[in-house]
Design a protein around this motif. Structure first.
Motif, PDB file in Angstrom:
ATOM      1  N   PRO A   6       0.788  -1.241   0.000  1.00 14.82           N
ATOM      2  CA  PRO A   6       0.000   0.000   0.000  1.00 14.82           C
ATOM      3  C   PRO A   6       0.816   1.285   0.000  1.00 14.82           C
ATOM      4  O   PRO A   6       0.427   2.276  -0.618  1.00 14.82           O
ATOM      5  CB  PRO A   6      -0.848  -0.128   1.274  1.00 14.82           C
ATOM      6  N   ARG A   7       1.971   1.231   0.629  1.00 14.87           N
ATOM      7  CA  ARG A   7       2.838   2.416   0.724  1.00 14.87           C
ATOM      8  C   ARG A   7       3.253   2.947  -0.658  1.00 14.87           C
ATOM      9  O   ARG A   7       3.554   4.120  -0.829  1.00 14.87           O
ATOM     10  CB  ARG A   7       4.099   1.979   1.467  1.00 14.87           C
ATOM     11  N   HIS A 320       7.152  -8.047  -2.008  1.00 13.92           N
ATOM     12  CA  HIS A 320       7.742  -6.839  -1.404  1.00 13.92           C
ATOM     13  C   HIS A 320       9.076  -7.136  -0.700  1.00 13.92           C
ATOM     14  O   HIS A 320       9.735  -6.225  -0.209  1.00 13.92           O
ATOM     15  CB  HIS A 320       6.733  -6.248  -0.418  1.00 13.92           C
ATOM     16  N   ASP A 321       9.429  -8.437  -0.637  1.00 13.29           N
ATOM     17  CA  ASP A 321      10.708  -8.826  -0.013  1.00 13.29           C
ATOM     18  C   ASP A 321      11.756  -9.234  -1.034  1.00 13.29           C
ATOM     19  O   ASP A 321      12.897  -9.518  -0.650  1.00 13.29           O
ATOM     20  CB  ASP A 321      10.502 -10.039   0.907  1.00 13.29           C
ATOM     21  N   GLN A 322      11.385  -9.330  -2.303  1.00 12.84           N
ATOM     22  CA  GLN A 322      12.304  -9.860  -3.310  1.00 12.84           C
ATOM     23  C   GLN A 322      12.601  -8.778  -4.353  1.00 12.84           C
ATOM     24  O   GLN A 322      11.726  -7.974  -4.662  1.00 12.84           O
ATOM     25  CB  GLN A 322      11.679 -11.082  -4.020  1.00 12.84           C
ATOM     26  N   ASN A 365      14.618  -3.364 -10.933  1.00 14.75           N
ATOM     27  CA  ASN A 365      15.296  -2.875  -9.726  1.00 14.75           C
ATOM     28  C   ASN A 365      15.617  -1.391  -9.895  1.00 14.75           C
ATOM     29  O   ASN A 365      15.711  -0.879 -11.020  1.00 14.75           O
ATOM     30  CB  ASN A 365      16.600  -3.650  -9.519  1.00 14.75           C
ATOM     31  N   TYR A 366      15.873  -0.729  -8.772  1.00 17.48           N
ATOM     32  CA  TYR A 366      16.232   0.689  -8.784  1.00 17.48           C
ATOM     33  C   TYR A 366      17.752   0.805  -8.906  1.00 17.48           C
ATOM     34  O   TYR A 366      18.483  -0.014  -8.350  1.00 17.48           O
ATOM     35  CB  TYR A 366      15.756   1.334  -7.471  1.00 17.48           C
ATOM     36  N   ALA A 409      11.928  -3.558  -4.557  1.00 14.30           N
ATOM     37  CA  ALA A 409      10.535  -3.918  -4.864  1.00 14.30           C
ATOM     38  C   ALA A 409       9.567  -2.848  -4.395  1.00 14.30           C
ATOM     39  O   ALA A 409       8.372  -2.922  -4.678  1.00 14.30           O
ATOM     40  CB  ALA A 409      10.189  -5.236  -4.156  1.00 14.30           C
ATOM     41  N   ARG A 410      10.069  -1.852  -3.665  1.00 14.29           N
ATOM     42  CA  ARG A 410       9.158  -0.944  -2.960  1.00 14.29           C
ATOM     43  C   ARG A 410       9.142   0.464  -3.554  1.00 14.29           C
ATOM     44  O   ARG A 410       8.503   1.363  -3.016  1.00 14.29           O
ATOM     45  CB  ARG A 410       9.530  -0.918  -1.468  1.00 14.29           C
TER      46      ARG A 410
END
Ligand code: TEU
Ligand code: CA
Length: 542
Positions: A6-7, A320-322, A365-366, A409-410
């Protein structure tokens, strides 16, 4: 299933943080994609030490995400569109700011003392030598009573003591509260850690490490099946709604997963396990070793065969962890081809496929360059322990964070090519990927040759074709280092999937015949597969 973090999904009020009204405003996009179930990462009240996986009130919404009224509106709108909502349930631990823990820590004889794991230290040392999964010791000394409390994750995430029936029934009560509110099930966070070996023994300390690995004493513990079945009896039995339970189970074997998801045993509907997510690293996730396709094929096939007749697989590359799978297992030189190949390989296995927000767009990825850009507590804790305590080379540690850190992932969902990718009108809590001008939903929805449209076709194929849902899996060419080939068979119908997991053209050492169902190039040509080409054929079984 489509996972929403959600963030980072959609911000409706310009504070740079995604929220519930933002999600509601984007539901038609999910309907168009073909989503059946939404898995919503935690939105409960939380100090956000682990971005909501540290809950301080299970019956209220964290104000930054909105209110209970916003939640009810979201749920109504999801149901109005024929979709379902599964909540993320985090009950292995609470936040240290939860009233239960505040009471428990207040004194040795508080009635809730035994709701958590409190133990005396030994000669100034913690009760056991276990390490936390998020670095450091798994124990925190509490000044008030001079005892230590157990936290497998951060020190702000104290583990609940599931040996205590009062804890268990308090959890069942809150689960019933949400089901009565209309939610359609739960994804249960690290649910296979809730049963600990109550004697809390000392663990082996791996070479070069400071702390012991307590995993054998808290993963898939002695009372796990008992607790899950008791949960079923107290929460799910007798409800006529069609409810879904997914257990996140790090370190679970095929045998354990068969027991956990055998529908005759009434424990869980499916497990979300991690073995294929550990193929490309050593003992720790930060010890990167690259992917060997043969290992990946072998592992996914083991789970396909293992749960073929009992139980059910979750199928995922992302969450969200990978890190983003197109960056991890794909090829930046063949972004579209590898993103579509990876999606199709996964979705054509047997089980329930999970699409993590942005995966359907081929989000990557960032491009991190400095430790100051990371915010995830897991990454920062690891960096400080590795560099400051273990004296490891900061550049090597930074490389690991850049490749596999959870912040990859975020980063905000990339809705369009405008400012902040259409995620927010404010300043995002985590920087938007600079490639959002090229990779975004607005550029892909409606384009038949986009990654989005490819995922839409994969989901539609699963909805239409019983072979995709129920067909028996068989791995072909198991030893081939570059070609991933398998069949799915149901009665006389068979799908043949052949994929080139590399940028060199490859001659496929087998017949590829039948009607082409999917190909991620304009049209199939000859017997060689081009870079990252996948072809799916429909065949009649002789
Ligand atoms: O993750 C379970 C878990 O073991 C994670 O630590 C995961 O293995 C690791 O991050 C992979 O590198 C769940 C949630 O998905 C995660 O977001 C939480 O941080 C964690 O539990 C604690 O609640
Ligand atoms: Ca917001």
């Amino acid at each position: 299933m489509y996972q929403i973090y959600p963030r980072s999904f959609a911000d409706s009020n310009g504070d740079g943080i995604g929220d519930l009204p933002g999600i509601t405003s984007r539901l038609d996009y999910l309907v168009d994609l073909g989503v059946d179930v939404i898995w919503l990462s935690p939105v409960y009240r939380s100090p956000q030490d682990d971005n909501g996986y540290d809950i301080s009130d299970y019956r209220d919404i964290e104000p930054m995400f909105g209110t209970l009224a916003d939640f009810d509106e979201l749920l109504t709108q999801i149901h109005a569109r024929g979709m379902k909502l599964v909540m993320d349930l985090v009950v292995n631990h609470t936040s240290d700011e939860h009233p239960w823990f505040i009471e428990s820590r207040s004194s040795l004889d508080n009635p809730k003392r035994d709701w958590y794991w409190w133990r005396d230290g030994q000669d100034g040392q913690p009760p056991t030598n276990w390490g936390s999964i998020f670095s450091g010791s798994a124990w925190e000394l509490d000044q008030t009573t001079g005892q230590y409390y157990l936290h497998l994750f951060t020190r702000k995430q104290p583990d609940l003591n599931w040996e205590n029936p009062q804890v268990r029934h308090a959890v069942y009560d809150l689960m019933n509260w949400w089901l009565d509110r209309g939610v359609d099930g739960f994804r249960m966070d690290v649910i296979n850690l809730i049963s600990k070996h109550a004697a809390l023994p000392q663990a082996e300390v791996p070479i070069g490490e400071i702390y012991g690995d307590g995993g054998p004493y808290y993963m898939n513990g002695p009372r796990l099946h008992e607790f899950l079945h008791e949960m079923y009896l107290n929460v799910f039995a007798g409800r006529d709604a069609e409810l879904l339970t997914v257990g996140e189970c790090p370190g679970t074997s095929v045998e354990q997963a068969r027991l956990l998801t055998d529908q005759q045993r009434h424990e869980l509907d499916m497990v979300f396990q991690f073995e294929h997510m550990q193929i490309d690293h050593g003992r720790s996730k930060w010890d990167l070793q690259g992917l060997k396709l043969v290992d990946l094929k072998q592992n996914l096939a083991k789970w396909q065969y293992g749960l073929a007749d009992v139980g059910w697989n979750s199928l995922y590359w992302n969450n969200h962890d990978q890190p983003r799978v197109v960056s991890r297992f794909g090829d930046p030189a063949y972004w579209y081809e590898s993103a579509t190949l990876l999606g199709a390989v996964l979705h054509l296995h047997r089980g329930t496929p999970y699409v993590y927000q942005g995966e359907e767009l081929g989000m990557t990825n960032y491009p991190f360059t400095d430790v100051s850009q990371f915010v995830d507590v897991e990454s920062l804790n690891y960096y400080h322990q590795a560099v400051e305590q273990q004296g490891r080379d900061p550049r090597t540690v930074l490389c690991a964070l850049e490749a596999i850190g959870r912040d990859n992932a975020r980063t905000p969902m990339q809705w369009d090519g405008c400012d902040q990718a259409g995620f927010t009108t404010g300043t995002p809590w985590l920087a938007v990927n600079p490639n959002s001008g090229r990779i975004n939903a607005a550029a892909q929805v409606g384009d038949p040759e986009s990654v989005y449209s490819w995922y839409r076709r994969l989901i539609a194929l699963r909805h239409q074709d019983p072979v995709v849902r129920d067909g028996r899996f068989e791995l072909l060419l198991p030893a081939d280092p570059q070609v991933y080939a398998f069949t799915r068979t149901l009665g006389d119908d068979r799908l043949l999937v052949v994929a080139n997991f590399g940028r060199e053209p490859v001659l496929v050492p087998m017949e590829m015949d039948g009607e082409i169902v999917l190909c991620n190039y304009r049209e199939p040509v000859g017997q060689d597969l081009r870079p990252w080409e996948i072809r799916v054929f429909r065949q009649r079984v002789a």
